[in-house]
Design a protein around this motif. Structure first.
Motif, PDB file in Angstrom:
ATOM      1  N   GLY A   1     -29.373 -19.920  34.199  1.00 16.05           N
ATOM      2  CA  GLY A   1     -29.264 -18.837  35.422  1.00 16.05           C
ATOM      3  C   GLY A   1     -28.152 -18.428  36.103  1.00 16.05           C
ATOM      4  N   GLY A   2     -26.942 -18.942  35.663  1.00 13.79           N
ATOM      5  CA  GLY A   2     -25.651 -18.782  36.415  1.00 13.79           C
ATOM      6  C   GLY A   2     -25.393 -17.448  35.901  1.00 13.79           C
ATOM      7  N   GLY A   3     -24.147 -16.944  36.670  1.00 18.00           N
ATOM      8  CA  GLY A   3     -23.605 -15.699  36.427  1.00 18.00           C
ATOM      9  C   GLY A   3     -22.634 -15.264  37.494  1.00 18.00           C
ATOM     10  N   LEU A   4     -22.330 -13.878  37.177  1.00 18.30           N
ATOM     11  CA  LEU A   4     -21.342 -13.554  38.293  1.00 18.30           C
ATOM     12  C   LEU A   4     -22.213 -12.418  39.174  1.00 18.30           C
ATOM     13  CD1 LEU A   4     -18.430 -12.590  39.300  1.00 18.30           C
ATOM     14  CD2 LEU A   4     -18.483 -11.062  37.347  1.00 18.30           C
ATOM     15  N   VAL A   5     -21.811 -12.766  40.411  1.00 21.23           N
ATOM     16  CA  VAL A   5     -22.668 -11.712  41.537  1.00 21.23           C
ATOM     17  C   VAL A   5     -21.735 -11.568  42.644  1.00 21.23           C
ATOM     18  CG1 VAL A   5     -23.640 -13.786  42.724  1.00 21.23           C
ATOM     19  CG2 VAL A   5     -24.862 -11.535  42.674  1.00 21.23           C
ATOM     20  N   GLN A   6     -22.028 -10.241  43.240  1.00 20.06           N
ATOM     21  CA  GLN A   6     -21.297  -9.980  44.506  1.00 20.06           C
ATOM     22  C   GLN A   6     -21.916 -10.741  45.535  1.00 20.06           C
ATOM     23  OE1 GLN A   6     -21.582  -5.633  44.817  1.00 20.06           O
ATOM     24  NE2 GLN A   6     -19.632  -5.503  43.649  1.00 20.06           N
ATOM     25  N   ALA A   7     -20.991 -10.877  46.528  1.00 24.47           N
ATOM     26  CA  ALA A   7     -21.296 -11.500  47.818  1.00 24.47           C
ATOM     27  C   ALA A   7     -22.433 -10.818  48.578  1.00 24.47           C
ATOM     28  CB  ALA A   7     -19.963 -11.592  48.878  1.00 24.47           C
ATOM     29  N   GLY A   8     -23.319 -11.798  48.889  1.00 26.40           N
ATOM     30  CA  GLY A   8     -24.688 -11.195  49.280  1.00 26.40           C
ATOM     31  C   GLY A   8     -25.770 -11.046  48.620  1.00 26.40           C
ATOM     32  N   GLY A   9     -25.429 -11.291  47.115  1.00 23.76           N
ATOM     33  CA  GLY A   9     -26.566 -11.187  46.081  1.00 23.76           C
ATOM     34  C   GLY A   9     -26.998 -12.486  45.896  1.00 23.76           C
ATOM     35  N   SER A  10     -28.217 -12.452  44.986  1.00 23.91           N
ATOM     36  CA  SER A  10     -28.870 -13.755  44.632  1.00 23.91           C
ATOM     37  C   SER A  10     -28.920 -14.048  43.207  1.00 23.91           C
ATOM     38  CB  SER A  10     -30.260 -13.118  45.235  1.00 23.91           C
ATOM     39  OG  SER A  10     -30.574 -12.959  46.265  1.00 23.91           O
ATOM     40  N   LEU A  11     -29.219 -15.360  42.961  1.00 29.58           N
ATOM     41  CA  LEU A  11     -29.403 -15.715  41.690  1.00 29.58           C
ATOM     42  C   LEU A  11     -30.410 -16.998  41.874  1.00 29.58           C
ATOM     43  CD1 LEU A  11     -25.778 -16.347  40.325  1.00 29.58           C
ATOM     44  CD2 LEU A  11     -27.415 -14.790  39.376  1.00 29.58           C
ATOM     45  N   ARG A  12     -31.149 -17.302  40.649  1.00 31.61           N
ATOM     46  CA  ARG A  12     -32.121 -17.946  40.559  1.00 31.61           C
ATOM     47  C   ARG A  12     -31.838 -19.067  39.398  1.00 31.61           C
ATOM     48  NH1 ARG A  12     -37.795 -18.654  38.286  1.00 31.61           N
ATOM     49  NH2 ARG A  12     -39.045 -20.012  39.645  1.00 31.61           N
ATOM     50  N   LEU A  13     -31.443 -20.131  39.811  1.00 34.42           N
ATOM     51  CA  LEU A  13     -31.125 -21.368  38.572  1.00 34.42           C
ATOM     52  C   LEU A  13     -32.403 -22.138  38.356  1.00 34.42           C
ATOM     53  CD1 LEU A  13     -27.962 -22.998  40.222  1.00 34.42           C
ATOM     54  CD2 LEU A  13     -28.145 -20.801  38.741  1.00 34.42           C
ATOM     55  N   SER A  14     -32.503 -22.179  36.934  1.00 37.66           N
ATOM     56  CA  SER A  14     -33.483 -23.080  36.381  1.00 37.66           C
ATOM     57  C   SER A  14     -32.863 -24.355  35.842  1.00 37.66           C
ATOM     58  CB  SER A  14     -34.277 -22.206  35.645  1.00 37.66           C
ATOM     59  OG  SER A  14     -34.729 -21.281  35.941  1.00 37.66           O
ATOM     60  N   CYS A  15     -33.641 -25.446  35.618  1.00 34.99           N
ATOM     61  CA  CYS A  15     -33.419 -26.574  35.195  1.00 34.99           C
ATOM     62  C   CYS A  15     -34.594 -26.972  34.436  1.00 34.99           C
ATOM     63  CB  CYS A  15     -32.863 -27.670  35.910  1.00 34.99           C
ATOM     64  SG  CYS A  15     -32.443 -29.322  35.355  1.00 34.99           S
ATOM     65  N   ALA A  16     -34.707 -27.230  33.120  1.00 34.81           N
ATOM     66  CA  ALA A  16     -35.876 -27.790  32.417  1.00 34.81           C
ATOM     67  C   ALA A  16     -35.604 -29.008  31.701  1.00 34.81           C
ATOM     68  CB  ALA A  16     -35.997 -26.508  31.157  1.00 34.81           C
ATOM     69  N   ALA A  17     -36.353 -29.804  31.746  1.00 35.09           N
ATOM     70  CA  ALA A  17     -36.380 -31.141  31.186  1.00 35.09           C
ATOM     71  C   ALA A  17     -36.969 -31.334  29.749  1.00 35.09           C
ATOM     72  CB  ALA A  17     -37.010 -32.332  32.312  1.00 35.09           C
ATOM     73  N   ALA A  18     -36.458 -31.944  28.895  1.00 37.55           N
ATOM     74  CA  ALA A  18     -36.783 -32.247  27.672  1.00 37.55           C
ATOM     75  C   ALA A  18     -36.649 -33.648  27.168  1.00 37.55           C
ATOM     76  CB  ALA A  18     -36.118 -31.217  26.551  1.00 37.55           C
ATOM     77  N   GLY A  19     -37.553 -34.081  26.629  1.00 35.72           N
ATOM     78  CA  GLY A  19     -37.456 -35.563  26.082  1.00 35.72           C
ATOM     79  C   GLY A  19     -38.482 -36.846  26.787  1.00 35.72           C
ATOM     80  N   ARG A  20     -38.668 -36.608  28.151  1.00 35.41           N
ATOM     81  CA  ARG A  20     -39.567 -37.147  28.781  1.00 35.41           C
ATOM     82  C   ARG A  20     -39.720 -36.245  30.279  1.00 35.41           C
ATOM     83  NH1 ARG A  20     -36.508 -41.607  32.761  1.00 35.41           N
ATOM     84  NH2 ARG A  20     -38.292 -40.976  33.731  1.00 35.41           N
ATOM     85  N   SER A  21     -40.829 -36.789  30.791  1.00 37.38           N
ATOM     86  CA  SER A  21     -41.317 -36.341  32.017  1.00 37.38           C
ATOM     87  C   SER A  21     -40.592 -36.599  33.161  1.00 37.38           C
ATOM     88  CB  SER A  21     -42.818 -36.410  32.040  1.00 37.38           C
ATOM     89  OG  SER A  21     -43.087 -36.011  33.404  1.00 37.38           O
ATOM     90  N   PHE A  22     -40.096 -35.940  34.124  1.00 39.80           N
ATOM     91  CA  PHE A  22     -39.638 -36.286  35.396  1.00 39.80           C
ATOM     92  C   PHE A  22     -40.440 -35.851  36.416  1.00 39.80           C
ATOM     93  CE2 PHE A  22     -35.474 -37.484  33.922  1.00 39.80           C
ATOM     94  CZ  PHE A  22     -35.081 -37.046  32.929  1.00 39.80           C
ATOM     95  N   ASN A  23     -41.679 -35.788  36.275  1.00 40.40           N
ATOM     96  CA  ASN A  23     -42.921 -35.437  37.270  1.00 40.40           C
ATOM     97  C   ASN A  23     -42.992 -36.516  38.390  1.00 40.40           C
ATOM     98  OD1 ASN A  23     -43.106 -33.315  35.775  1.00 40.40           O
ATOM     99  ND2 ASN A  23     -45.197 -33.736  34.991  1.00 40.40           N
ATOM    100  N   ASN A  24     -42.422 -37.826  37.948  1.00 41.89           N
ATOM    101  CA  ASN A  24     -42.544 -38.931  39.188  1.00 41.89           C
ATOM    102  C   ASN A  24     -41.306 -39.305  39.813  1.00 41.89           C
ATOM    103  OD1 ASN A  24     -45.328 -39.160  38.666  1.00 41.89           O
ATOM    104  ND2 ASN A  24     -44.856 -40.484  36.690  1.00 41.89           N
ATOM    105  N   GLU A  25     -40.211 -38.435  39.513  1.00 38.92           N
ATOM    106  CA  GLU A  25     -38.918 -38.664  39.897  1.00 38.92           C
ATOM    107  C   GLU A  25     -38.329 -37.338  40.709  1.00 38.92           C
ATOM    108  OE1 GLU A  25     -38.128 -41.378  36.131  1.00 38.92           O
ATOM    109  OE2 GLU A  25     -38.349 -39.384  36.081  1.00 38.92           O
ATOM    110  N   ALA A  26     -37.330 -37.794  41.704  1.00 41.62           N
ATOM    111  CA  ALA A  26     -36.803 -36.768  42.345  1.00 41.62           C
ATOM    112  C   ALA A  26     -35.861 -36.090  41.574  1.00 41.62           C
ATOM    113  CB  ALA A  26     -36.309 -37.296  43.775  1.00 41.62           C
ATOM    114  N   MET A  27     -35.442 -34.705  42.082  1.00 44.34           N
ATOM    115  CA  MET A  27     -34.519 -33.938  41.242  1.00 44.34           C
ATOM    116  C   MET A  27     -33.816 -33.272  42.470  1.00 44.34           C
ATOM    117  SD  MET A  27     -35.724 -34.037  38.105  1.00 44.34           S
ATOM    118  CE  MET A  27     -34.918 -32.548  37.277  1.00 44.34           C
TER     119      MET A  27
END
Length: 123
Positions: free
Chosen positions: A7-33
């Protein structure tokens, strides 16, 4: 075990971005991120964290009121909505998982790390 940040990229000041992080291989549902960021020549710094249930969220003072961390445990994913971006937000953003349900601003408390995604904010 993999954490894949995107989700990263180049944006002008004042703009918005949304980063995503997907986990694979195990569940992190019981852990803080967390999200951290790093710029060349500087130490990796805390940005935001969220506990395992999504009930408690903490932010660095520099991003409070502009960034929002969230998670979707059904998708084993965590997100960082970044609004009103500033040039000083530029850096490589990393997601991380802590093997504990509550969050921490200390990067040493996180056992799993993603590869990072570049965010560049132009003035």
């Amino acid at each position: 075990v993999q954490l894949q940040a995107s989700g990263g990229g180049l944006v002008q000041a004042g703009g918005s971005l949304r980063l995503s992080c997907a986990a694979a291989g195990r569940s992190f549902n019981n852990e803080a991120m967390g999200w951290f960021r790093q710029t060349p020549g500087k130490q990796r710094e805390f940005v935001a964290n969220i506990d395992s249930a999504g009930d408690n969220r903490y932010y660095a003072n520099s991003v409070m009121g502009r960034f929002t961390i969230s998670r979707d445990n059904t998708k084993n994913s965590v997100y960082l909505q970044m609004n009103s971006l500033k040039p000083e937000d530029t850096g490589v953003y990393y997601c991380a998982a802590r093997t504990y349900p509550s969050g921490s601003s200390d990067l040493l408390q996180y056992a799993y790390w993603g590869q990072g995604t570049q965010v560049t904010v132009s003035s």
